[in-house]
Write an enzyme that holds these catalytic residues in place. Structure first.
Site, mmCIF file in Angstrom:
data_model
loop_
_atom_site.group_PDB
_atom_site.id
_atom_site.type_symbol
_atom_site.label_atom_id
_atom_site.label_comp_id
_atom_site.label_asym_id
_atom_site.label_seq_id
_atom_site.Cartn_x
_atom_site.Cartn_y
_atom_site.Cartn_z
ATOM 1 N N TRP B 185 0.845 -1.189 0.000
ATOM 2 C CA TRP B 185 0.000 0.000 0.000
ATOM 3 C C TRP B 185 0.883 1.242 0.000
ATOM 4 O O TRP B 185 1.842 1.326 0.772
ATOM 5 C CB TRP B 185 -0.871 -0.019 1.246
ATOM 6 C CG TRP B 185 -1.777 1.150 1.444
ATOM 7 C CD1 TRP B 185 -2.608 1.725 0.519
ATOM 8 C CD2 TRP B 185 -1.958 1.879 2.660
ATOM 9 N NE1 TRP B 185 -3.289 2.763 1.093
ATOM 10 C CE2 TRP B 185 -2.919 2.880 2.411
ATOM 11 C CE3 TRP B 185 -1.404 1.779 3.933
ATOM 12 C CZ2 TRP B 185 -3.352 3.785 3.382
ATOM 13 C CZ3 TRP B 185 -1.829 2.684 4.913
ATOM 14 C CH2 TRP B 185 -2.796 3.671 4.629
ATOM 15 N N ASP B 266 -0.700 -5.795 9.181
ATOM 16 C CA ASP B 266 -1.671 -4.752 8.838
ATOM 17 C C ASP B 266 -2.951 -5.497 8.454
ATOM 18 O O ASP B 266 -2.980 -6.213 7.448
ATOM 19 C CB ASP B 266 -1.154 -3.910 7.670
ATOM 20 C CG ASP B 266 -2.089 -2.756 7.321
ATOM 21 O OD1 ASP B 266 -1.724 -1.936 6.457
ATOM 22 O OD2 ASP B 266 -3.187 -2.673 7.902
ATOM 23 N N LYS B 302 -13.233 -0.566 5.948
ATOM 24 C CA LYS B 302 -13.914 -1.340 4.913
ATOM 25 C C LYS B 302 -14.934 -2.307 5.472
ATOM 26 O O LYS B 302 -16.061 -2.361 4.990
ATOM 27 C CB LYS B 302 -12.888 -2.150 4.094
ATOM 28 C CG LYS B 302 -12.085 -1.329 3.110
ATOM 29 C CD LYS B 302 -11.069 -0.465 3.782
ATOM 30 C CE LYS B 302 -9.995 0.011 2.862
ATOM 31 N NZ LYS B 302 -9.013 0.831 3.596
#
Lengths: 425, 457
Positions: B185, B266, B302
């Site tokens: 990311w 993560d 999300k």
């Protein structure tokens, strides 16, 4: 480091032979327990106290006359209006544009030319703390050799913020213990003696922790001198509206500086004046020469914010923009903020009256001279400890009393306690 | 006092304005070198003020647009009807509308009715949230939780939690590096850079297979100096969508243990990848079950659609409860000068959803629905491309990848073609967000991908 690694390394090799074996030593052995935060730690201690008489005059959160937290009516109404909206998508890195616009109008003036000319680079920030931290990081990045001048005393977290941002601190005189007022000549001397072009942290109104603010005339002189020295004025405004009850009046210092032509930096918070403490909503703005520079500055602030939290939380921002953007709600807010400020001002008068009635040998007019949520009582750390240990009254050891924690029910008790610990001083 | 001010003015004039020649007079202003003298009347006195025209931030350059969030900005500016936003990873319905989960609306209504106050949370955040999030991650009966070896601090979603972890590393493991996957990311690098934690990469993505370069990954983790932090995506790797298999996870854990590294997970898509909260947490739980000390950043952006509320957590699973207590205290000390205490709203939503059994069940169903839609879209895209593309290229990676994102294997030029010719907005690394794709648009996207892949180099 080498010792730790080899020790846990050996243990590791042994233990990895046995599947699922527990590590004996930890990576975190060298991590020491942090000291309690001096301000927020007070509330923790208060909550743990079982005494029925306990009083919390530690943290600066407003309480009503029953000692209860208050959610403003204008805020509740705003929440009803925004409920069920589809607003959970990421805000832009710079936050809610509407909230920022309203914040700038509040601080710089409804018809400010700077807003019209788009000269202000501004982003939504994580309340006052986040705004200060973002500015400190910005200062560090673009003026890596600079320092920040902070008043003595100042809010404890200012030290942490600029330190963790890698900006060294210097101090300037502010509080005058003898008069419990402003050390104006000391302040002016220190501004004069600082090297040209230094960064100065100023509390726009309701100085935390002392409650001591310069007068309007004094602000004008401070502004002139800062201009002559070419210093950068950074304002922390956490109490606009909350100090006098009138947001315009509380922004006076800022307006003076703007009139004088300063290009200021400003941190705003809605924690107290809109009671949005836990929502973490505020604004950081930097007044620039022109629109192009404002756009560049904003882009750089965003570049700093992205690796801190990506984009700011929406809920509080929506509340603020709903309240300030609707004339009816804004009027309601102005009334409610005046109620809060008036109650505080009333409590100051009552506390002072009580102490004088008790026959205290000490002078207490500073209680009513000072302004805002906090009063610098002049109590010593030892006296503060007695307040806590003997009377279950919780406050920070610098003698700061949060006036919001006082009410008609406990002000007599607190006055009595103060008298007890100071009468032989 | 006015005269004193003026006399100071003549003594301490700044070098820039040394020549006091008045160049022009303009509406009561006079130019003085680089500054403007303004004459104003206030309270009967004429005072001379020097307007500060030269800013302290004069030389500040314009920052580049964020590579990910900048895509949405460009999309919004595009006026073409067929435009498709496959940039940022925010879930969309089949109608390509943002989706607020029903459980979230219910939780918010509960909160509104209760009239909760808005007081400051403690620095470490909402206790009910912290408890819920650790249990969600590890399982409520995980020994690590029972033994109080988990330090949990509410953070500003994934980014904020990662930043706290990075700050902890910088302060207490000076000199230690973080190993991050190639690619990862985009914001990971910014976070470690700004936190002043050095990083290097381990091989991850294999362009030949559009899959995992497992050998390379293991080799690079082995080669790193002992005590390196290894950043791992718990599930639904961003940007590739390529996850190790359970067997591969075991081998990764082996080598990390052998090398005395510290795993740093993560976890931004728990529940969102496979549809199952437990399945998506399997990798983290595997490491914890081995007794390893682990850092884990979580996000509810999300899986609960709480993007803009900024709600997540930093967890440190340690070898003892005493150590966990110390670590938690230092995480708080890092958070205080960043933002003092975290925002309450999102935390309350999560705590309410997870803590209310009927809402929790509803959430699981909604999450399965969202993950299901993504899987359907992957299938449709694969079917569309396979039937249209006669070159024999293997597009099955679309089905093998998991989560919101797919690494198409398109290079920068090809990605640019997607945008410039087809008005499909994506990041330059070839990543598309399937959450922004509807079944209805799969054919169009297939055409765009085939054209870009074959006709642009």
């Amino acid at each position: 480091m080498a010792v730790r690694n080899s020790l846990s390394g050996q243990l590791l090799r042994r233990s990895s032979v046995v599947a699922g074996a527990r590590f004996m030593s930890s990576w975190f052995r060298s991590i020491e327990p942090a000291p309690k935060d001096p301000i927020l730690g007070v509330t923790e201690a208060f909550l743990a106290d079982q005494s029925p008489n306990k009083v919390n005059v530690g943290v600066g959160a407003y309480r009503d006359d029953n000692g209860k937290p208050v959610v403003l009516e204008c805020v509740r109404e705003a929440e009803r209006r925004i409920a069920g909206s589809q607003f959970m998508e990421y805000l832009p890195i710079g936050g809610s544009i509407k909230m920022v616009e309203e914040s700038l109008k509040l601080a710089y003036g409804e018809n400010s030319e700077f807003i019209k000319d788009k000269r202000i680079g501004a982003v939504q920030a994580l309340s006052g703390t986040g705004a200060c931290r973002l500015f400190a990081a910005f200062q560090h990045r673009f003026h890596p050799n600079s320092q920040i001048y902070i008043p003595v005393p100042t809010w404890a977290n200012h030290h942490n913020i600029w330190r963790d941002a890698g900006v060294p601190m210097k101090t300037f005189r502010y509080y005058h213990p003898e008069t419990r007022g402003l050390d104006f000549s000391g302040l002016m001397e220190d501004i004069k003696n600082a090297p040209d072009g230094s960064f100065f942290l100023l509390h726009a109104c309701a100085h935390n922790p002392t409650g001591v603010d310069p007068s309007e005339e004094q602000w004008r002189e401070i502004s002139s001198l800062i201009k002559i020295k070419g210093h950068f004025p950074f304002f922390d405004m956490a109490y606009q509206g909350f100090a006098s009850g009138d947001p315009e009046r509380d922004a006076k210092a800022i307006r003076i500086f703007l009139e004088d032509g300063h290009l200021i930096g400003l941190a705003q918070s809605y924690a107290k004046n809109m009671g949005l403490y836990g929502q973490r909503v505020g604004c950081l703005s930097v007044l620039c020469e022109d629109e192009k520079q404002a756009v560049a500055v904003k882009s750089q602030l965003q570049l700093l914010a992205r690796p801190m939290y990506s984009n700011p939380p929406v809920h509080g921002a929506l509340i603020v923009s709903t309240v300030l953007g609707d004339p009816e709600l804004k009027n309601l807010w102005l009334k409610e903020v005046k109620v809060m400020a008036d109650r505080i001002i009333g409590m100051r008068a009552t506390l002072r009256e009580n102490l004088e009635k008790l026959g205290s040998p000490l002078p207490w007019q500073h209680i009513t001279n000072q302004i805002g949520m906090f009063c610098y009582s002049g109590l010593t750390p030892e006296q503060v400890d007695r307040m806590t240990n003997e009377f279950h009254i919780y406050m920070t050891r610098n003698g700061r009393i949060s006036m919001a924690g006082l009410n008609t029910g406990n002000v007599g008790y607190v006055a009595n306690a103060i008298h007890e610990v100071t009468k032989s001083a | 006092m006015a005269s004193a001010v003026l006399s100071i003015a003549t003594q301490c004039v700044s070098p820039n304005a040394s020549s006091l020649s008045i160049n022009e007079t303009h509406k009561g202003k006079a130019k003085l070198g680089g500054s403007t003298l303004r004459f104003s009347k206030s309270s009967g006195r004429i005072s001379m003020t020097v307007a500060v025209n030269v800013s302290r931030f004069e030389g500040i350059p314009m920052a580049p647009p964020d590579p990910i969030l900048g895509v949405s900005e460009a999309f919004r500016a595009d006026t073409n009807d067929v435009k498709l936003n496959l940039g940022v990873g925010a879930y969309r319905t089949e109608e390509l509308q943002p989706y607020v989960l029903n459980v979230v609306k219910k939780a918010e209504n509960l909160m509104l009715e209760r009239g909760d106050n808005k007081e400051y949370l403690p620095i470490e955040g909402l206790a009910a949230f912290n408890k819920a999030t650790a249990e969600l991650l590890l399982g409520a009966d995980n020994p690590a939780i029972k033994e109080q070896r988990v330090a949990t601090v509410q953070g500003l979603s994934g980014t904020g939690s990662l930043r706290l972890g990075a700050a902890l590393i910088e302060r207490y493991f000076p000199g230690s590096k973080v190993l991050i996957s190639a690619p990862t990311w985009g914001n990971h690098k910014n976070i470690f850079n700004d936190a002043r934690v050095p990083w290097s990469e381990y091989r991850y993505y294999d362009p030949r297979t559009v899959g995992l370069d497992f050998e390379g990954m293991i080799e690079d983790i082995k080669a790193a100096p002992e005590g390196t932090f290894v950043l791992l995506h718990g599930c639904a790797h961003n940007p590739t969508g390529i996850d190790p298999t359970p067997e591969q996870w075991e081998k990764i854990a082996d080598v990390i243990q052998q090398k005395n590294h510290i795993p740093f997970f993560d976890v931004a898509y728990q529940g969102f990848a496979s549809g199952s909260l437990d399945e998506d947490a399997a990798s983290v739980r595997l490491f914890v079950a081995r007794g390893m000390e682990v850092l884990v950043a979580q996000s509810y952006s999300k899986n609960l659609g709480l993007y803009a509320e900024r709600i997540g957590a930093m967890n440190v699973i340690s070898s003892s409860s005493e150590s966990a207590t110390r670590v938690k205290s230092q995480l708080k000390r890092l958070a205080r000068p960043m933002y003092s205490n975290p925002p309450v709203h999102g935390a309350r939503i999560v705590a309410n959803v997870v803590g209310t059994p009927v809402l929790f069940d509803e959430w699981k169903a909604e999450m399965e629905m969202m993950a299901g839609r993504i899987k359907n879209v992957r299938q449709k895209l694969y079917d569309s491309i396979s039937s249209k593309d006669k070159s024999g290229k293997d597009w099955s990676f679309i089905l093998k990848q998991i989560g919101m994102f797919s690494y198409t294997g398109l290079n920068k030029n090809q990605s640019d073609n997607m945008t410039n010719k087809w008005h499909v907005y994506m990041t330059k690394d070839g990543r598309i967000s399937l959450a922004g794709l509807s079944l209805a648009k799969c054919e169009y996207l297939a055409d765009a991908i085939i054209d870009s892949y074959h006709n642009v180099s």
